[in-house]
Design an enzyme around this catalytic site. Structure first.
Site, PDB file in Angstrom:
ATOM      1  N   ASP A 147       0.493  -0.981   0.150  1.00  0.00           N
ATOM      2  CA  ASP A 147       0.147  -0.065   0.176  1.00  0.00           C
ATOM      3  C   ASP A 147       0.873   0.822   0.497  1.00  0.00           C
ATOM      4  O   ASP A 147       0.924   2.323   0.462  1.00  0.00           O
ATOM      5  CB  ASP A 147      -0.989  -0.124   1.208  1.00  0.00           C
ATOM      6  CG  ASP A 147      -1.919   1.467   1.233  1.00  0.00           C
ATOM      7  OD1 ASP A 147      -2.134   1.351   0.066  1.00  0.00           O
ATOM      8  OD2 ASP A 147      -2.052   0.852   2.274  1.00  0.00           O
ATOM      9  N   ASN A 186       2.060   7.030   3.111  1.00  0.00           N
ATOM     10  CA  ASN A 186       2.994   5.665   3.630  1.00  0.00           C
ATOM     11  C   ASN A 186       4.349   6.184   3.769  1.00  0.00           C
ATOM     12  O   ASN A 186       4.961   5.566   4.010  1.00  0.00           O
ATOM     13  CB  ASN A 186       2.532   4.741   3.083  1.00  0.00           C
ATOM     14  CG  ASN A 186       1.241   4.394   4.068  1.00  0.00           C
ATOM     15  OD1 ASN A 186       1.165   4.985   5.177  1.00  0.00           O
ATOM     16  ND2 ASN A 186       0.138   3.577   4.008  1.00  0.00           N
ATOM     17  N   ASP A 209       3.477   1.945   8.067  1.00  0.00           N
ATOM     18  CA  ASP A 209       2.793   0.392   7.770  1.00  0.00           C
ATOM     19  C   ASP A 209       2.311  -0.179   6.988  1.00  0.00           C
ATOM     20  O   ASP A 209       2.066   0.133   5.596  1.00  0.00           O
ATOM     21  CB  ASP A 209       1.525   2.335   7.667  1.00  0.00           C
ATOM     22  CG  ASP A 209      -0.022   1.482   7.865  1.00  0.00           C
ATOM     23  OD1 ASP A 209      -0.101   0.546   8.433  1.00  0.00           O
ATOM     24  OD2 ASP A 209      -1.076   2.136   6.672  1.00  0.00           O
TER      25      ASP A 209
END
Length: 330
Positions: A204, A209, A221
């Site tokens: 992701d 992030n 994350d």
């Protein structure tokens, strides 16, 4: 009456957050800020010594303990190699902390800003960063975490949306037929790419992030970490029109290939992966729609307008699936 894990998670109060953390020997000073996370509950918590930690309360039943610990071990390995990731803190020999209600991980509080996707020097540096991560990723596989594929990110969320009547009746046929065709075309992209290698990916890797500082990027994350083609961790750095994306790709891969080889066949997968992300995103919102936090955070979802806009985005994506893949001459 004892609350179920789902009820306890949905009704997590500030007092419960602080009391849970103090069970592990940290003394909180009462400062607490909810951070921008919806799948889990994540808070920045102040401590008596003036410092702060980030506490992640895991959504019940989303991951097994084994899957969480596998992610933790991966990020700890990266941190030990001085790759700038934010790994969980070890408390009394454990990274996955448990109370009678919650599973928790603690992290150092790190700051930073989102990278500038129009700055090719930053893109090249992010490429080097991801190349270092993927060089480690290739040394072994996840055993307890899933694979990003057309079924889990395409067919399953599509079926959930249709089976649970999220789409307005007058738009059902348009959504159903369009997503069916898109998934067929995504499968054709995979066929053109051939037998590409799956590695341990962040999964992701959107700009939020990546935290940029004067010393360069660090990544947070890894909750969605899974097996995927390497390009899954690269394509979200590409923005703008086709010439901009092509130039951005060259910058990213110039840095990436200093540390890790890149299989150019994976360029066939970029628009397929973007398609799967679009479909999966709406499926994720639909699946979590019973969580009050989602109704507060995404009030626009599940309205007539949102489904019309989503279908329009999918139609635009259909056009991109028909284009030749981006070129790279590295």
């Amino acid at each position: 009456m004892t609350k179920s894990p789902d009820q306890a998670f949905a009704n997590l109060s500030p007092d419960e957050v602080l009391n849970s953390i103090e069970q592990f020997g940290l003394r909180c000073d009462g400062r607490m800020l909810a951070l921008n996370s919806y799948e889990n509950r994540v808070y920045r918590v102040g401590l008596d010594d003036g410092s702060s930690k980030v506490a992640k309360f895991y959504r019940p039943a989303r991951w097994t303990d084994e899957a969480i610990l596998e992610e933790h071990a991966f990020t700890q390995t990266l941190a030990e190699l001085e790759i700038p990731v934010v790994a969980p803190i070890v408390v009394d020999g454990h990274t996955l902390l448990k109370t009678d209600k919650f599973r928790i991980a603690l992290f150092e509080n790190r700051g930073g800003r989102a990278p500038d996707l129009e700055d090719f020097d930053q893109l090249e540096q992010m490429g080097r960063f991801m190349g270092r991560i993927h060089r480690v990723s290739q040394t072994s596989n996840f055993e307890h975490r899933p694979t990003l594929d057309i079924d889990s990110f395409g067919h399953q969320p599509r079926a959930f949306i249709l089976d649970n009547n999220f789409v307005p009746p007058e738009l059902v046929e348009a959504y159903a037929s369009l997503t069916e065709q898109l998934l067929k075309e995504a499968a054709q992209c995979y066929t053109r790419a051939g037998d590409t290698t799956l590695i341990r990916c962040h999964g992701d890797c959107h700009p939020s992030n990546i935290l940029w500082t004067d010393n360069g990027p660090h990544i947070v994350d890894f909750d969605d970490a899974r097996m995927a083609p390497a390009v899954q961790d690269l394509w979200m750095f590409l923005a703008g029109d086709r010439p901009d994306r092509t130039a951005g790709l060259d910058a990213v891969l110039t840095g990436y290939t200093e540390f890790c080889d890149f299989d150019a066949r994976e360029l066939h997968l970029i628009e397929a992966l973007r398609t799967l992300r679009l479909i999966h995103y709406y499926g994720w919102l639909a699946k979590r729609w019973d969580d009050p936090a989602f109704k507060m955070a995404f009030p626009w979802f599940n309205t007539q307008r949102s489904w019309e806009d989503h279908i329009l985005s999918l139609r635009e994506q259909a056009a991109l699936l028909h284009e030749e893949p981006l070129s790279w001459f590295g």
